[in-house]
Scaffold this motif. Structure first.
Motif: not given
Length: 325
Positions: A189-197, A244-256
């Motif tokens: 868990y963190s402040y940034l939220q991933p897409r759950f799909d 490191k931000a560039a390496e984040l899971d694709g789940a974090y690649d969304h407008p939020g």
């Protein structure tokens, strides 16, 4: 330092992750970090019996072994609560989670004994089931944990990386059988939220969902408190290091994500704290409150996290962060 509770034990509201101690982080640095954490009032340390089997040259018991040696050398007794986990150690050298030990009654008993021996303790402060084991009924696992508590080998039971419906199943089973319920829950868990799909890339990680948070709140309203522990709260440095931000899971690649980062930077300017410190404070100020589990490799990183325990966000700041994105 802030504090919270696990059952009847008072622990620091910041947990120090010892995953790399004894393996990637050299012994001198590992000991210095632990010493500084305790000096600052830290009393909650996290490990597992499989750390770090996936790193070349290591087998998976190194973190527990190092912590046991540090305890002996420093004369540490029950003033530091050490949580460990079992069930994810591979049974075949050189393989991964596809051959993990699992959570059968036999494995739970044997793995707990190995952890006690490595850590040099008669009783494990907190023992988690590390990951779900689809091959073993949950009732069998919980019964094995109950036996350990009954014989005095374990104080508090925890579940890590289990789906929300299994938490409710665990509540029902332990209540019906009179067994100790899992009091400690550990997830990513963190402040940034991933897409759950979009599945997380990271091996074995399970993220806190809104449903899980709702479960913990509902349980608290019924008088069944849990301690919620969050690993990877700083996303491997992604809040402060562009690479490191560039390496984040694709789940974090969304407008939020950019919306949340913009709100985060507003609060950073208002408080004069760092991004990392605001993230940690946001977790600790949450409802339900979350104990950030931070892994560090230097005293500088540790001191930044320790200082975050003195940062208390206003209700308006917390809500603005929560509602962004």
């Amino acid at each position: 330092m802030r504090y919270t509770t696990i059952g009847d034990r008072r622990v620091s509201a910041l947990c120090l992750g010892a995953m790399k101690f004894g393996s990637e982080t050299d012994d001198a640095t590992s000991a210095a970090v632990l010493d500084r954490f305790v000096e600052a009032g830290g009393t909650f340390v996290d490990t597992a019996d499989c750390y770090q089997f996936w790193v070349e040259g290591f087998e998976g018991h190194e973190s527990e072994t190092f912590l046991g040696r540090w305890r002996r050398e420093r004369g540490i007794t029950d003033e530091v609560v050490i949580a460990t986990k079992l069930g994810a150690q591979p049974t075949v050298p050189g393989t991964g989670l596809e051959t993990k030990e699992g959570l059968s009654a036999e494995v739970v008993a044997a793995a707990a004994e190995r952890s006690r021996r490595r850590l040099g303790v008669d009783r494990l402060d907190v023992l988690y089931a590390h990951q779900e084991d689809e091959r073993t009924p949950l009732e069998e696992t919980l019964g094995a944990f109950a036996e350990l508590v009954d014989e005095g080998s374990v104080e508090n039971v925890g579940l890590s990386n289990h789906r929300s419906w299994k938490l409710e199943r665990a509540r029902a089973v332990t209540e019906a059988r009179g067994w100790p319920r899992p009091r400690v829950l550990q997830y990513r868990y963190s402040y940034l939220q991933p897409r759950f799909d979009v599945p997380l890339r990271s091996m074995g990680h399970m993220h806190i969902t809104p449903e899980l948070l709702d479960f913990v709140r509902a349980e608290a309203a019924e008088g069944r408190e849990h301690t919620l522990v969050a690993y990877t709260p700083l996303l491997w440095g992604a809040y402060t290091r562009p690479e490191k931000a560039a390496e984040l899971d694709g789940a974090y690649d969304h407008p939020g994500t950019p919306a949340r980062l913009a709100a985060l930077d507003e609060v950073v300017r208002e408080t004069g704290a760092t991004r990392n410190q605001v993230v940690l404070a946001w977790l600790m100020d949450s409802d339900p409150s979350v104990v950030p589990l931070v892994g560090v490799s230097s005293l500088e990183q540790l001191n930044e996290a320790i200082e975050a325990t003195d940062l208390v966000l206003s209700e308006e700041q917390w809500r603005r962060l929560a509602e962004a994105g």
